[in-house]
Design an enzyme around this catalytic site. Structure first.
Site, mmCIF file in Angstrom:
data_model
loop_
_atom_site.group_PDB
_atom_site.id
_atom_site.type_symbol
_atom_site.label_atom_id
_atom_site.label_comp_id
_atom_site.label_asym_id
_atom_site.label_seq_id
_atom_site.Cartn_x
_atom_site.Cartn_y
_atom_site.Cartn_z
ATOM 1 N N GLU A 99 27.520 28.784 8.398
ATOM 2 C CA GLU A 99 27.939 27.579 9.130
ATOM 3 C C GLU A 99 26.877 26.495 8.936
ATOM 4 O O GLU A 99 25.687 26.766 9.120
ATOM 5 C CB GLU A 99 28.073 27.927 10.627
ATOM 6 C CG GLU A 99 28.429 26.736 11.502
ATOM 7 C CD GLU A 99 28.482 27.096 12.996
ATOM 8 O OE1 GLU A 99 28.401 28.298 13.352
ATOM 9 O OE2 GLU A 99 28.588 26.148 13.802
ATOM 10 N N HIS A 101 25.761 22.371 9.721
ATOM 11 C CA HIS A 101 25.932 21.047 10.333
ATOM 12 C C HIS A 101 24.820 20.137 9.836
ATOM 13 O O HIS A 101 23.639 20.527 9.865
ATOM 14 C CB HIS A 101 25.918 21.124 11.859
ATOM 15 C CG HIS A 101 27.038 21.964 12.366
ATOM 16 N ND1 HIS A 101 28.340 21.521 12.342
ATOM 17 C CD2 HIS A 101 27.068 23.236 12.823
ATOM 18 C CE1 HIS A 101 29.121 22.490 12.787
ATOM 19 N NE2 HIS A 101 28.384 23.544 13.082
HETATM 20 O O1 CA2 Z 1 26.554 17.470 12.006
HETATM 21 C C1 CA2 Z 1 27.601 17.837 11.478
HETATM 22 O O2 CA2 Z 1 27.678 18.154 10.293
HETATM 23 C C2 CA2 Z 1 28.887 17.879 12.299
HETATM 24 O O3 CA2 Z 1 29.638 19.007 11.894
HETATM 25 C C3 CA2 Z 1 29.631 16.600 11.978
HETATM 26 C C4 CA2 Z 1 30.883 16.405 12.806
HETATM 27 C C5 CA2 Z 1 30.599 16.591 14.292
HETATM 28 O O4 CA2 Z 1 31.820 16.525 15.027
HETATM 29 C C6 CA2 Z 1 29.902 17.907 14.577
HETATM 30 O O5 CA2 Z 1 29.617 17.985 15.947
HETATM 31 C C7 CA2 Z 1 28.616 17.999 13.790
HETATM 32 C C8 CA2 Z 1 31.462 15.005 12.602
HETATM 33 C C9 CA2 Z 1 31.804 14.691 11.185
HETATM 34 C C10 CA2 Z 1 32.132 13.252 11.080
HETATM 35 O O6 CA2 Z 1 31.413 12.737 9.994
HETATM 36 C C11 CA2 Z 1 31.192 11.403 9.914
HETATM 37 C C12 CA2 Z 1 30.330 10.990 8.942
HETATM 38 C C13 CA2 Z 1 30.056 9.652 8.814
HETATM 39 C C14 CA2 Z 1 30.650 8.730 9.662
HETATM 40 C C15 CA2 Z 1 31.526 9.158 10.631
HETATM 41 C C16 CA2 Z 1 31.811 10.499 10.747
#
Ligand code: CA2
Length: 146
Positions: A99, A101
Protein backbone atom coordinates in the site's frame (compact mmCIF):
# COMPACT_ATOMS: atom_id res chain seq x y z
CA UNK A 1 2.82 -16.36 -12.24
CA UNK A 2 3.73 -13.73 -14.86
CA UNK A 3 6.62 -11.35 -14.55
CA UNK A 4 4.71 -8.16 -14.06
CA UNK A 5 3.82 -5.93 -11.14
CA UNK A 6 0.36 -4.37 -11.10
CA UNK A 7 0.46 -0.70 -10.09
CA UNK A 8 -3.05 0.51 -9.32
CA UNK A 9 -4.07 4.10 -8.69
CA UNK A 10 -7.45 5.23 -7.50
CA UNK A 11 -9.61 8.33 -7.84
CA UNK A 12 -8.24 11.76 -8.67
CA UNK A 13 -4.65 10.60 -8.96
CA UNK A 14 -4.83 11.55 -12.64
CA UNK A 15 -4.61 15.12 -11.31
CA UNK A 16 -1.16 14.56 -9.84
CA UNK A 17 1.21 17.38 -10.70
CA UNK A 18 -1.57 19.76 -11.68
CA UNK A 19 -2.91 20.82 -8.24
CA UNK A 20 -1.93 20.77 -4.55
CA UNK A 21 1.85 20.54 -5.12
CA UNK A 22 2.46 21.26 -1.43
CA UNK A 23 0.74 17.99 -0.53
CA UNK A 24 1.48 15.72 -3.51
CA UNK A 25 4.54 17.30 -5.17
CA UNK A 26 4.79 18.43 -8.77
CA UNK A 27 5.45 15.13 -10.53
CA UNK A 28 2.73 13.85 -12.83
CA UNK A 29 1.22 10.36 -12.92
CA UNK A 30 3.08 9.80 -16.20
CA UNK A 31 6.28 10.38 -14.25
CA UNK A 32 5.12 7.84 -11.63
CA UNK A 33 4.51 5.27 -14.37
CA UNK A 34 7.97 5.93 -15.81
CA UNK A 35 9.59 5.56 -12.37
CA UNK A 36 7.73 2.28 -11.78
CA UNK A 37 8.69 0.87 -15.18
CA UNK A 38 12.32 1.89 -14.76
CA UNK A 39 12.50 0.37 -11.25
CA UNK A 40 10.79 -2.89 -12.20
CA UNK A 41 13.06 -3.32 -15.24
CA UNK A 42 16.08 -3.44 -12.92
CA UNK A 43 14.60 -6.68 -11.55
CA UNK A 44 13.54 -8.11 -14.91
CA UNK A 45 9.91 -7.26 -14.25
CA UNK A 46 7.33 -5.38 -16.29
CA UNK A 47 4.63 -3.05 -14.96
CA UNK A 48 0.94 -2.98 -15.76
CA UNK A 49 -0.23 0.47 -14.71
CA UNK A 50 -3.81 1.58 -14.11
CA UNK A 51 -5.43 4.77 -12.89
CA UNK A 52 -9.17 4.85 -12.69
CA UNK A 53 -11.87 7.00 -11.16
CA UNK A 54 -14.34 4.10 -11.37
CA UNK A 55 -14.36 1.62 -8.53
CA UNK A 56 -15.88 -1.21 -10.62
CA UNK A 57 -13.08 -0.89 -13.16
CA UNK A 58 -10.54 -1.17 -10.36
CA UNK A 59 -12.26 -4.29 -8.97
CA UNK A 60 -12.48 -5.91 -12.43
CA UNK A 61 -8.78 -5.34 -13.03
CA UNK A 62 -7.86 -6.83 -9.64
CA UNK A 63 -9.96 -9.90 -10.50
CA UNK A 64 -8.19 -10.14 -13.86
CA UNK A 65 -4.69 -9.89 -12.40
CA UNK A 66 -5.15 -11.41 -8.93
CA UNK A 67 -3.54 -14.77 -9.76
CA UNK A 68 -1.12 -13.50 -12.42
CA UNK A 69 0.76 -10.53 -11.03
CA UNK A 70 4.07 -10.88 -9.18
CA UNK A 71 2.86 -8.20 -6.77
CA UNK A 72 0.45 -5.32 -6.35
CA UNK A 73 1.39 -1.71 -5.61
CA UNK A 74 -1.81 0.10 -4.71
CA UNK A 75 -2.44 3.76 -4.07
CA UNK A 76 -6.21 3.52 -3.68
CA UNK A 77 -6.58 7.25 -3.00
CA UNK A 78 -9.71 8.02 -0.99
CA UNK A 79 -11.05 4.46 -1.47
CA UNK A 80 -8.38 3.47 1.06
CA UNK A 81 -10.49 5.05 3.75
CA UNK A 82 -13.94 4.02 2.52
CA UNK A 83 -14.06 0.85 0.45
CA UNK A 84 -14.76 -2.59 1.89
CA UNK A 85 -15.34 -3.77 -1.70
CA UNK A 86 -11.78 -2.87 -2.60
CA UNK A 87 -10.48 -4.65 0.48
CA UNK A 88 -12.54 -7.75 -0.38
CA UNK A 89 -11.01 -7.80 -3.88
CA UNK A 90 -7.45 -7.23 -2.68
CA UNK A 91 -7.66 -9.92 -0.03
CA UNK A 92 -7.92 -12.45 -2.90
CA UNK A 93 -4.65 -11.52 -4.58
CA UNK A 94 -2.04 -14.25 -4.56
CA UNK A 95 1.09 -12.09 -4.43
CA UNK A 96 2.32 -9.39 -2.03
CA UNK A 97 0.28 -6.19 -1.74
CA UNK A 98 2.14 -2.98 -0.98
CA UNK A 99 0.00 0.00 0.00
CA UNK A 100 1.43 3.37 -1.02
CA UNK A 101 0.42 6.92 -0.19
CA UNK A 102 2.33 9.87 -1.56
CA UNK A 103 1.46 12.10 1.39
CA UNK A 104 1.84 11.25 5.06
CA UNK A 105 -1.79 10.40 5.71
CA UNK A 106 -1.11 10.22 9.47
CA UNK A 107 -0.16 13.89 9.56
CA UNK A 108 -3.40 14.87 7.82
CA UNK A 109 -7.13 14.79 8.68
CA UNK A 110 -8.31 12.06 11.08
CA UNK A 111 -10.44 10.43 8.35
CA UNK A 112 -7.24 9.60 6.46
CA UNK A 113 -5.72 7.74 9.44
CA UNK A 114 -7.75 4.58 8.94
CA UNK A 115 -7.09 2.29 6.01
CA UNK A 116 -9.18 -0.72 4.99
CA UNK A 117 -6.06 -2.11 3.30
CA UNK A 118 -3.16 -1.80 5.74
CA UNK A 119 -3.82 -4.99 7.72
CA UNK A 120 -3.98 -7.12 4.57
CA UNK A 121 -0.88 -5.50 3.03
CA UNK A 122 2.62 -6.96 3.15
CA UNK A 123 3.83 -3.40 3.70
CA UNK A 124 2.68 0.20 3.84
CA UNK A 125 4.67 3.19 2.58
CA UNK A 126 3.40 6.69 3.34
CA UNK A 127 4.82 10.19 3.09
CA UNK A 128 7.75 9.36 0.80
CA UNK A 129 6.32 11.16 -2.23
CA UNK A 130 6.32 9.27 -5.51
CA UNK A 131 9.51 7.51 -4.37
CA UNK A 132 7.15 5.33 -2.32
CA UNK A 133 6.17 3.51 -5.53
CA UNK A 134 9.84 2.75 -6.17
CA UNK A 135 10.30 1.43 -2.61
CA UNK A 136 7.22 -0.76 -3.01
CA UNK A 137 8.52 -2.32 -6.23
CA UNK A 138 11.93 -2.87 -4.66
CA UNK A 139 10.23 -4.60 -1.73
CA UNK A 140 8.22 -6.89 -4.01
CA UNK A 141 11.43 -7.80 -5.86
CA UNK A 142 13.16 -8.54 -2.53
CA UNK A 143 10.29 -10.73 -1.36
CA UNK A 144 10.48 -12.70 -4.62
CA UNK A 145 14.17 -13.34 -4.03
CA UNK A 146 13.76 -14.41 -0.39
O1 CA2 B 1 -1.33 10.51 -0.29
C1 CA2 B 1 -1.90 9.78 -1.11
O2 CA2 B 1 -1.30 9.20 -2.00
C2 CA2 B 1 -3.41 9.61 -1.04
O3 CA2 B 1 -3.72 8.27 -1.37
C3 CA2 B 1 -3.98 10.55 -2.08
C4 CA2 B 1 -5.50 10.61 -2.07
C5 CA2 B 1 -6.04 10.84 -0.67
O4 CA2 B 1 -7.46 10.77 -0.68
C6 CA2 B 1 -5.48 9.85 0.33
O5 CA2 B 1 -5.96 10.16 1.61
C7 CA2 B 1 -3.97 9.90 0.34
C8 CA2 B 1 -6.01 11.73 -2.98
C9 CA2 B 1 -5.57 11.62 -4.40
C10 CA2 B 1 -5.92 12.86 -5.11
O6 CA2 B 1 -4.79 13.28 -5.81
C11 CA2 B 1 -4.68 14.57 -6.21
C12 CA2 B 1 -3.48 14.96 -6.72
C13 CA2 B 1 -3.31 16.26 -7.13
C14 CA2 B 1 -4.35 17.17 -7.02
C15 CA2 B 1 -5.56 16.77 -6.52
C16 CA2 B 1 -5.73 15.46 -6.12
Amino acid sequence: MSDFIAVLNGPNLNLLGTREPAVYGSDTLARVEHLCTETAERYGLAVKFLQTNHEGEMLDRIHQWRAEAAGFVVNAGAWTHTSIALRDALVTVESPLLEVHISNVHAREAFRHHSYLSDIAAGVIVGCGIQGYQFAIERIAALRES
